[in-house]
Design an enzyme around this catalytic site. Sequence first.
Site, PDB file in Angstrom:
ATOM      1  N   ASN A 126     -40.319 -59.184  14.162  1.00 16.19           N
ATOM      2  CA  ASN A 126     -39.361 -59.894  13.289  1.00 16.19           C
ATOM      3  C   ASN A 126     -38.484 -58.960  12.462  1.00 16.19           C
ATOM      4  O   ASN A 126     -37.359 -59.312  12.119  1.00 16.19           O
ATOM      5  CB  ASN A 126     -40.076 -60.937  12.413  1.00 16.19           C
ATOM      6  CG  ASN A 126     -41.227 -60.380  11.617  1.00 16.19           C
ATOM      7  OD1 ASN A 126     -41.772 -59.326  11.937  1.00 16.19           O
ATOM      8  ND2 ASN A 126     -41.611 -61.078  10.582  1.00 16.19           N
ATOM      9  N   GLU A 143     -51.274 -57.187   7.494  1.00 14.55           N
ATOM     10  CA  GLU A 143     -50.210 -57.973   6.863  1.00 14.55           C
ATOM     11  C   GLU A 143     -49.960 -59.142   7.805  1.00 14.55           C
ATOM     12  O   GLU A 143     -49.399 -58.960   8.876  1.00 14.55           O
ATOM     13  CB  GLU A 143     -48.968 -57.092   6.695  1.00 14.55           C
ATOM     14  CG  GLU A 143     -48.164 -57.425   5.458  1.00 14.55           C
ATOM     15  CD  GLU A 143     -47.104 -58.466   5.719  1.00 14.55           C
ATOM     16  OE1 GLU A 143     -47.485 -59.614   6.053  1.00 14.55           O
ATOM     17  OE2 GLU A 143     -45.925 -58.142   5.577  1.00 14.55           O
ATOM     18  N   CYS A 149     -42.391 -63.222   7.224  1.00 20.13           N
ATOM     19  CA  CYS A 149     -43.767 -63.579   6.841  1.00 20.13           C
ATOM     20  C   CYS A 149     -43.806 -64.195   5.446  1.00 20.13           C
ATOM     21  O   CYS A 149     -44.623 -65.066   5.180  1.00 20.13           O
ATOM     22  CB  CYS A 149     -44.689 -62.373   6.937  1.00 20.13           C
ATOM     23  SG  CYS A 149     -44.109 -60.943   6.047  1.00 20.13           S
ATOM     24  N   GLU A 176     -49.022 -53.340   1.652  1.00 18.50           N
ATOM     25  CA  GLU A 176     -47.986 -52.397   2.083  1.00 18.50           C
ATOM     26  C   GLU A 176     -46.943 -52.249   0.974  1.00 18.50           C
ATOM     27  O   GLU A 176     -46.931 -53.004   0.019  1.00 18.50           O
ATOM     28  CB  GLU A 176     -47.351 -52.873   3.387  1.00 18.50           C
ATOM     29  CG  GLU A 176     -48.359 -52.844   4.526  1.00 18.50           C
ATOM     30  CD  GLU A 176     -47.732 -52.846   5.899  1.00 18.50           C
ATOM     31  OE1 GLU A 176     -47.145 -53.866   6.272  1.00 18.50           O
ATOM     32  OE2 GLU A 176     -47.826 -51.812   6.595  1.00 18.50           O
TER      33      GLU A 176
HETATM   34  P1  NAI Z   1     -48.905 -61.251  17.464  1.00 23.57           P
HETATM   35  O1  NAI Z   1     -49.638 -61.105  16.180  1.00 23.57           O
HETATM   36  O2  NAI Z   1     -49.730 -61.575  18.653  1.00 23.57           O
HETATM   37  O3  NAI Z   1     -48.097 -59.892  17.759  1.00 23.57           O
HETATM   38  C1  NAI Z   1     -47.837 -58.890  16.821  1.00 23.57           C
HETATM   39  C2  NAI Z   1     -48.192 -57.524  17.392  1.00 23.57           C
HETATM   40  O4  NAI Z   1     -49.570 -57.516  17.744  1.00 23.57           O
HETATM   41  C3  NAI Z   1     -47.445 -57.143  18.667  1.00 23.57           C
HETATM   42  O5  NAI Z   1     -47.180 -55.761  18.635  1.00 23.57           O
HETATM   43  C4  NAI Z   1     -48.449 -57.450  19.751  1.00 23.57           C
HETATM   44  O6  NAI Z   1     -48.253 -56.681  20.905  1.00 23.57           O
HETATM   45  C5  NAI Z   1     -49.746 -57.048  19.071  1.00 23.57           C
HETATM   46  N1  NAI Z   1     -50.953 -57.664  19.632  1.00 23.57           N
HETATM   47  C6  NAI Z   1     -51.090 -58.901  20.183  1.00 23.57           C
HETATM   48  N2  NAI Z   1     -52.363 -59.105  20.584  1.00 23.57           N
HETATM   49  C7  NAI Z   1     -53.054 -57.989  20.291  1.00 23.57           C
HETATM   50  C8  NAI Z   1     -54.415 -57.582  20.464  1.00 23.57           C
HETATM   51  N3  NAI Z   1     -55.325 -58.384  21.028  1.00 23.57           N
HETATM   52  N4  NAI Z   1     -54.781 -56.364  20.023  1.00 23.57           N
HETATM   53  C9  NAI Z   1     -53.886 -55.551  19.433  1.00 23.57           C
HETATM   54  N5  NAI Z   1     -52.595 -55.863  19.266  1.00 23.57           N
HETATM   55  C10 NAI Z   1     -52.172 -57.067  19.691  1.00 23.57           C
HETATM   56  O7  NAI Z   1     -47.782 -62.328  17.212  1.00 23.57           O
HETATM   57  P2  NAI Z   1     -46.869 -63.164  18.262  1.00 23.57           P
HETATM   58  O8  NAI Z   1     -47.725 -63.816  19.281  1.00 23.57           O
HETATM   59  O9  NAI Z   1     -45.787 -62.308  18.745  1.00 23.57           O
HETATM   60  O10 NAI Z   1     -46.259 -64.285  17.277  1.00 23.57           O
HETATM   61  C11 NAI Z   1     -46.995 -65.474  16.990  1.00 23.57           C
HETATM   62  C12 NAI Z   1     -46.883 -65.863  15.545  1.00 23.57           C
HETATM   63  O11 NAI Z   1     -47.357 -64.815  14.716  1.00 23.57           O
HETATM   64  C13 NAI Z   1     -45.489 -66.118  15.007  1.00 23.57           C
HETATM   65  O12 NAI Z   1     -45.050 -67.403  15.320  1.00 23.57           O
HETATM   66  C14 NAI Z   1     -45.695 -65.943  13.538  1.00 23.57           C
HETATM   67  O13 NAI Z   1     -46.255 -67.127  13.013  1.00 23.57           O
HETATM   68  C15 NAI Z   1     -46.732 -64.829  13.452  1.00 23.57           C
HETATM   69  N6  NAI Z   1     -46.121 -63.517  13.175  1.00 23.57           N
HETATM   70  C16 NAI Z   1     -46.167 -63.052  11.891  1.00 23.57           C
HETATM   71  C17 NAI Z   1     -45.563 -61.862  11.561  1.00 23.57           C
HETATM   72  C18 NAI Z   1     -45.583 -61.328  10.162  1.00 23.57           C
HETATM   73  O14 NAI Z   1     -44.627 -60.705   9.746  1.00 23.57           O
HETATM   74  N7  NAI Z   1     -46.654 -61.484   9.424  1.00 23.57           N
HETATM   75  C19 NAI Z   1     -44.835 -61.067  12.574  1.00 23.57           C
HETATM   76  C20 NAI Z   1     -44.911 -61.605  13.912  1.00 23.57           C
HETATM   77  C21 NAI Z   1     -45.524 -62.807  14.181  1.00 23.57           C
END
Ligand code: NAI
Length: 501
Positions: A167, A265, A299, A475
């Site tokens: 994001n 985070e 977020c 952070e």
């Molecule tokens: P995600 O949390 O799965 O992905 C974020 C990062 O984690 C990416 O780099 C991904 O490759 C990595 N990742 C995914 N599975 C992993 C695993 N098992 N082990 C280690 N790393 C892993 O999020 P996703 O599926 O892209 O988005 C889903 C929802 O997550 C969004 O709709 C939103 O609600 C939330 N989100 C929140 C964020 C924030 O800023 N707190 C940022 C991105 C997503």
Amino acid sequence: MAIAEKIKLTDYLPSDCAAGKTLWIGGEWESAADAQTFASIDPASGHELAQIAQGKAIDVDRAVQAAKVAAKTWAAMDGMARAAILRKAAELIREHRQALGTLDSIDSGKTISETAGRNVDGTAGMFDFYAGITDKIRGSVIDMGPKTTGLVEKEPYGVVGAISPWNYPMSNAATKIAPILACGNALVLKPAEQTPLSALLLAHILDQAGLPKGVFNVVTGLGAEAGAALVDHPGVPKLSFTGSTATGRRIAAAAGQNLKSVTLELGGKSPLIVFDDADLDAAASGAVTTVFMNQGQTCTSCAKVLVARSLVGSFISKCQEKVAAIKIGDPLDPANDLGPIVSQVQLERVKKLLAQGAAAGAKQVELKADYKPLDGGNFIAPVILTDLDPTNPLAKEEIFGPVMAVYPFDTDDEAYAAANDTQYGLAASVWTNSLARAEVARRVINAGIVWINCVHTLSLNTPVPGRKASGLGSEYGWEAMDNYMRLKTTVTMFGGYQGLF
Ligand code: NAI
Ligand code: MG
């Protein structure tokens, strides 16, 4: 045609890496050991931007081994020398403003005015800010009597594993990279698979700034493969993750098996409260900003909007006026305020939640944004909902899309109860001209950051400490340094030791 379709990656990235060698390991551009790649997609048009190396456990291991060796050199440098390199990186990031901004825009759909503007400022600022701290790390001395000295020192972990989201690709990565390096660690970064490009240019920039080879490594790939391998690697004692709460829980559980330290985070479902004594225009501006900026993919977005019942009608009218001024279209057109959602998967997720809300009786307010979606892009127009049942999934889960839900309240206690009725505890925004109300709100709301009469007002020195399901650790600011150093105590006695036996 989307502007991104005319872009040549070789204008922005080193030629090897533009040609698919996107693993940056020990200061070299490499392919995945099994040569597998995946596509990086432009969310504004759906067209393929590049083939990206799909790193696996074997590639993560190579990166960790390179980082392990380089970590010793980096930790042995004094703070002034580290600071000079981080400062140079900040300067080069500003020089590469257009390239970094363009890469983040074409990869994520964020508008160029944001990416090449405040996102590059924030990214460069991170390196300047932590350059200013790296030469000021101190320990302490403990009084243990006349013949004994106790020392408490802060030491780097060695190799830190960082996993970043899509994001705010470059600025979120920098939020990890700069303090991790400032503390004297080497790191392996796994950028989100939706948005790997700006991390590659950051790798090149850090190299140009004189960072010893192997101190910073990038392994592109999927979360379940490269991400999970980094989490499980025995050579990585510290992890820093930003992303969903579901993945954060998975990472914390895996890290628990190996007793690794984790900084998380995660998601949020943050409230924005408008009391009946608020500056209504400013409150509406805050609400429209926090909910719709970056297409709602923030977020700390305060999208659960609680409004004093007497003001609901006028508040919604003001939001309608403000939304009418938002321009949505090609993210590379500097005139646009918003672009598409990052991926088709995310767009479908938002649409599914909206359908669940509609099925349960939520009503959409009529909005007339300047909405010019491109063919093949993941566009969605802003939505404001009323009459949403607070038990509906749309009201409970993080939406991560441009959706505001407005709920009326009658008493202050009702507003606070609704604000805290969530598994999350990241942020809150409160609008009131009463000092007493502001003071109560600050104390009662169970969130890491509370904004009073503002929202998203941050500096590099402002910690954002998530509570409950929103995270662990903090952070930004000086506090981030505590994430990436561990304590060591030394007790020295000069003569006179008497044991028990
Ligand atoms: P995600 O949390 O799965 O992905 C974020 C990062 O984690 C990416 O780099 C991904 O490759 C990595 N990742 C995914 N599975 C992993 C695993 N098992 N082990 C280690 N790393 C892993 O999020 P996703 O599926 O892209 O988005 C889903 C929802 O997550 C969004 O709709 C939103 O609600 C939330 N989100 C929140 C964020 C924030 O800023 N707190 C940022 C991105 C997503
Ligand atoms: Mg992409």
